[in-house]
Motif scaffolding. Structure first.
Motif, PDB file in Angstrom:
ATOM      1  N   MET A  17       0.809  -1.219   0.000  1.00  0.00           N
ATOM      2  CA  MET A  17       0.000   0.000   0.000  1.00  0.00           C
ATOM      3  C   MET A  17       0.844   1.272   0.000  1.00  0.00           C
ATOM      4  SD  MET A  17      -3.182  -0.963   2.512  1.00  0.00           S
ATOM      5  CE  MET A  17      -4.076   0.498   1.976  1.00  0.00           C
ATOM      6  N   THR A  18       2.142   1.129  -0.263  1.00  0.00           N
ATOM      7  CA  THR A  18       3.031   2.288  -0.348  1.00  0.00           C
ATOM      8  C   THR A  18       3.945   2.115  -1.557  1.00  0.00           C
ATOM      9  OG1 THR A  18       4.673   1.192   1.056  1.00  0.00           O
ATOM     10  CG2 THR A  18       3.080   2.624   2.158  1.00  0.00           C
ATOM     11  N   PRO A  19       4.530   3.211  -2.047  1.00  0.00           N
ATOM     12  CA  PRO A  19       5.582   3.084  -3.071  1.00  0.00           C
ATOM     13  C   PRO A  19       6.863   2.615  -2.392  1.00  0.00           C
ATOM     14  CG  PRO A  19       5.267   5.388  -2.509  1.00  0.00           C
ATOM     15  CD  PRO A  19       4.212   4.626  -1.763  1.00  0.00           C
ATOM     16  N   ALA A  20       6.851   1.363  -1.950  1.00  0.00           N
ATOM     17  CA  ALA A  20       7.888   0.849  -1.061  1.00  0.00           C
ATOM     18  C   ALA A  20       9.240   0.782  -1.760  1.00  0.00           C
ATOM     19  CB  ALA A  20       7.502  -0.541  -0.565  1.00  0.00           C
ATOM     20  N   SER A  21      10.284   1.093  -1.008  1.00  0.00           N
ATOM     21  CA  SER A  21      11.641   0.841  -1.470  1.00  0.00           C
ATOM     22  C   SER A  21      11.861  -0.667  -1.542  1.00  0.00           C
ATOM     23  CB  SER A  21      12.651   1.466  -0.505  1.00  0.00           C
ATOM     24  OG  SER A  21      12.451   2.868  -0.422  1.00  0.00           O
ATOM     25  N   PRO A  22      12.804  -1.126  -2.390  1.00  0.00           N
ATOM     26  CA  PRO A  22      13.018  -2.579  -2.505  1.00  0.00           C
ATOM     27  C   PRO A  22      13.294  -3.243  -1.158  1.00  0.00           C
ATOM     28  CG  PRO A  22      14.179  -1.428  -4.249  1.00  0.00           C
ATOM     29  CD  PRO A  22      13.634  -0.364  -3.337  1.00  0.00           C
ATOM     30  N   GLY A  23      14.050  -2.575  -0.280  1.00  0.00           N
ATOM     31  CA  GLY A  23      14.403  -3.184   0.998  1.00  0.00           C
ATOM     32  C   GLY A  23      13.207  -3.494   1.872  1.00  0.00           C
ATOM     33  N   TRP A  24      12.106  -2.770   1.691  1.00  0.00           N
ATOM     34  CA  TRP A  24      10.929  -3.007   2.514  1.00  0.00           C
ATOM     35  C   TRP A  24      10.350  -4.399   2.282  1.00  0.00           C
ATOM     36  CZ3 TRP A  24       7.358   1.883   3.101  1.00  0.00           C
ATOM     37  CH2 TRP A  24       8.154   2.975   3.474  1.00  0.00           C
ATOM     38  N   PHE A  25      10.537  -4.923   1.069  1.00  0.00           N
ATOM     39  CA  PHE A  25       9.968  -6.238   0.761  1.00  0.00           C
ATOM     40  C   PHE A  25      10.651  -7.353   1.543  1.00  0.00           C
ATOM     41  CE2 PHE A  25       8.167  -3.887  -2.692  1.00  0.00           C
ATOM     42  CZ  PHE A  25       7.036  -4.590  -3.087  1.00  0.00           C
ATOM     43  N   LEU A  26      11.793  -7.071   2.138  1.00  0.00           N
ATOM     44  CA  LEU A  26      12.454  -8.079   2.959  1.00  0.00           C
ATOM     45  C   LEU A  26      11.720  -8.291   4.277  1.00  0.00           C
ATOM     46  CD1 LEU A  26      14.968  -9.923   3.226  1.00  0.00           C
ATOM     47  CD2 LEU A  26      16.119  -8.003   4.344  1.00  0.00           C
ATOM     48  N   TRP A  27      11.032  -7.264   4.773  1.00  0.00           N
ATOM     49  CA  TRP A  27      10.438  -7.333   6.116  1.00  0.00           C
ATOM     50  C   TRP A  27       9.539  -8.541   6.327  1.00  0.00           C
ATOM     51  CZ3 TRP A  27       8.526  -1.532   6.210  1.00  0.00           C
ATOM     52  CH2 TRP A  27       9.640  -0.686   6.101  1.00  0.00           C
TER      53      TRP A  27
END
Length: 702
Positions: free
Chosen positions: A301-311
């Motif tokens: 639901m955000t324009p997430a940075s690639p690193g966020w997908f690791l969470w």
């Protein structure tokens, strides 16, 4: 000897000989040694090297800001800096001799590799039953490999601290969990997403509430100490709190009147917290699923940075490790779509040894249009939504203990007077926790006090002598989540207390002479237990209880046996036909009961258990023999009939506890924080009831 044991432990937790592990390790080592991510060269290495060169380890943000380089190079806290510094500092010293960044990059990459190995070991410890699936879902995940080793993001540091905090909660170490959670928040503020879920987990589980205060105290204390530099350093406040990443959570919004906006991510997150709070009892697996969904919703639901997908990835791996292979393949596909999209859209890395500069997004090189990238992004979001739906299905809807939130476990214990109903009920309360159990005793529903003349006409075993309608209503009300008003029957005085309110709970135990007599109650029970007993043994125990504990006259107790026999045969024994478990205690040496010199001795017993067909017993029998050292005899009846298991031998509480942990998955979600295990036949009945309860939960309809 110590080294050999350490190697064995390492091999067990990491599966060093598994080809899947070796492939993942080879990929990681190749990337660490050959590749320098653009993020390393532009941001992280200059920041770390400037702080080392200036000797400004107390305020590295100010030292970097003084160089005039990118002011957003290191938007992380003290704990992130301290974890990354040692190996990077060694590499920086080597680079100082040769004038490059290669050794510093290797030092930073090796730090990520060590953290990655630690993460895998922790995940294997949390889900030891499916190690190869974890290797597929985490160790070989394209998302993990791309973010950590090609794109070069550092989110693994706070994420590992969070997962270690979750492991500490699983081990009932609240201070350690709080300290790790505080360090995770200090490393990256986005870890705050998980902290309310951890607190809700401790609050809604009544057995875990004593852990809440030390957890919160340690979390707030460590976070405050580690965030102190942000208060005294304007450069740290600017770099950490002023990063553009912080504003991404507000991007998805709906315009409202007066120029205001409704932030959809905030709304969805609050709804997730409300849903978690509404669950009556959150199991550990449910906690993992909720954290995974919280993180996945954030990145979608955000324009997430690639690193966020690791969470979400460690938590996704834990949930799907036990799912079908088809589900695993869908999650892997999500990872490949992610890696493909961000290879096209995000910065890459250099390969100095080969003279390659692949730092620019591949879309520019390949000439992809915005529409083509948008199609790829749409596929990524769709795959993320499918993964979220699978998380809901596998992690929540199919979770055994999520079903407890919709209705409590109801255990019915019936049997003749003196057969041990209250003893078994107390034993199960000792395991499941008095704070989590509501107990309804059939003795509280006798129509009359002991002195009333009607007892000369009717026995307690006659349904007409008891208010079974009210008993049924109260049991079903508690099972439906409602509170009741009840009166307690005092066996010493023969009178009832004043009405008292009793609330529903996670587990309802309904015991009594007629606990399974009414069909509505018997059908609603998740576990139906009937206690039978050798007549001479029952007489022996009833005299001990009623004469010595309840202060009845022995001649009256003896006279009641013959008078009660017809009612026993008509109203009590037929209830065994409705039972899932029939326990029958028999003396190993019946002749001792006839010897007056042994009347006050506790006879040695053997336990005979009749299990309804379908109840799992094979593993139970193996554990009873292997762990408890019992002699076990199993008799199978006709097709579809019950299974008779006879248990002989001495068993200690520690043996019962060990057997239960080996037999029942996620046992700590079913028992209290400090369960009271018993030895002997009581302990064996505890084990069999837990086994039956776990089986009933697995088969309870959603």
């Amino acid at each position: 000897m110590g080294l050999a044991r350490w190697v064995d432990d390492l091999e067990r937790h990491l599966r060093l000989r598994d080809p899947l592990f070796q492939i993942g390790l080879a990929i990681r080592l190749s990337l660490v040694l050959l590749v320098v991510p653009a993020t390393y060269g532009h941001w992280f290495l200059p920041f770390l090297q400037n702080s080392i060169a200036a000797g400004a380890m107390l305020d590295p943000w100010a030292a970097h800001q003084a160089t005039g380089l990118d002011s957003h190079a290191f938007p992380y806290g003290v704990s992130m800096y301290l974890v990354l510094l040692p190996l990077t500092a060694i590499g920086a010293m080597i680079d100082g001799l040769g004038g490059s960044q290669a050794a510093g990059a290797i030092g930073l990459g090796l730090t990520i590799l060590v953290l990655d190995l630690t993460m895998l070991a922790v995940l294997q410890r949390l889900r030891p039953e499916r190690p190869r699936r974890l290797l597929l879902l985490y160790w070989l995940s394209p998302i993990v490999l791309f973010i950590g080793y090609w794109h070069g993001q550092l989110d693994l540091v706070p994420l590992l601290l969070l997962v270690l905090a979750v492991l500490s909660i699983r081990q009932h170490l609240p201070a350690s969990a709080g300290a790790l959670m505080g360090a995770a928040i200090a490393a990256k503020l986005s870890m705050l997403i998980a902290s309310p879920l951890l607190m809700i987990y401790l609050i809604v589980n009544k057995r875990l509430r004593p852990l809440l205060l030390p957890f919160c105290t340690a979390m707030v204390g460590i976070a405050a100490v580690l965030q102190f530099p942000l208060l005294i350093s304007p450069a740290a406040r600017s770099m950490v709190l002023g990063t553009p990443e912080m504003d991404k959570v507000y991007d998805l919004a709906i315009s409202s009147s007066g120029g205001l906006e409704i932030y959809l991510l905030l709304v969805v997150y609050i709804l997730l917290m409300f849903g978690a709070w509404s669950i009556r009892r959150i199991s550990f697996d449910l906690l993992i699923a909720l954290i995974a969904i919280g993180f996945l919703v954030t990145v979608l639901m955000t324009p997430a940075s690639p690193g966020w997908f690791l969470w979400p990835m460690p938590f996704v791996a834990l949930i799907f490790a036990t799912a079908r292979l088809q589900t695993t393949l869908i999650v892997m596909l999500f990872g490949f779509i992610f890696a493909g999209f961000h290879l096209m859209r995000s910065s890459g890395a250099e390969v100095p040894m080969l003279g390659l500069d692949l730092t620019l997004p591949w879309a520019d090189t390949l000439g992809l249009t915005e529409r083509e990238l948008s199609i790829w992004l749409s596929l990524l979001v769709a795959a993320g939504i499918v993964t979220s739906a699978l998380l809901l299905r596998e992690g929540i809807w199919r979770n055994d203990y999520f079903r407890i939130s919709r209705r409590p476990i109801l255990i019915g214990i019936a049997g003749d007077s003196g057969s041990g109903k209250d003893t078994l009920a107390d034993a199960m309360i000792g395991l499941m926790g008095r704070e989590s159990v509501a107990h309804v005793s059939g003795d509280d529903y006798h129509h009359w006090d002991r002195s009333k003349p009607m007892w000369q006409v009717l026995t307690h075993l006659n349904p007409n002598a008891n208010d079974l309608y009210q008993y049924q209503q109260d049991v079903l009300s508690l099972a439906g989540g409602q509170s009741i008003l009840s009166r307690h029957y005092d066996h010493e005085t023969g009178r009832k207390s004043k009405p008292r309110r009793q609330s529903s709970n996670d587990v309802i135990i309904a015991s009594g002479l007629h606990a399974l007599y009414h069909p509505a109650v018997a059908e609603r029970c998740d576990v139906r237990i009937f206690l039978d007993m050798d007549d001479k043994l029952r007489r022996h125990f009833k005299i001990r209880r009623d004469v010595h504990e309840r202060r009845h006259k022995q001649e009256n107790v003896l006279a009641s046996f013959d008078r009660r026999q017809p009612d026993r045969e008509n109203f009590i024994l037929p209830q065994s036909e409705n039972a899932d478990l029939v326990f029958s205690l028999r003396p190993l040496h019946p002749a001792l009961l006839e010897d007056a010199s042994h009347q006050d001795d506790l006879p040695r017993l053997k336990l005979c258990a009749r299990l309804r067909r379908g109840t799992p017993y094979e593993q139970l029998v193996r554990i009873l023999i292997g762990v408890c050292g019992l002699h076990v005899e199993v008799v199978l009846s006709h097709f579809g009939g019950p299974i008779d298991v006879t248990l002989e031998g001495d068993v200690e509480p520690e043996d019962v506890q060990m057997a239960a942990w080996e037999l029942i998955p996620n046992l700590d979600d079913l028992v209290t924080l400090k369960p009271t295990w018993q030895g002997g036949t009581n302990g064996l009945m505890q084990l069999l009831v837990l086994n039956q309860t776990a089986y009933a939960l697995r088969n309870r309809l959603a």
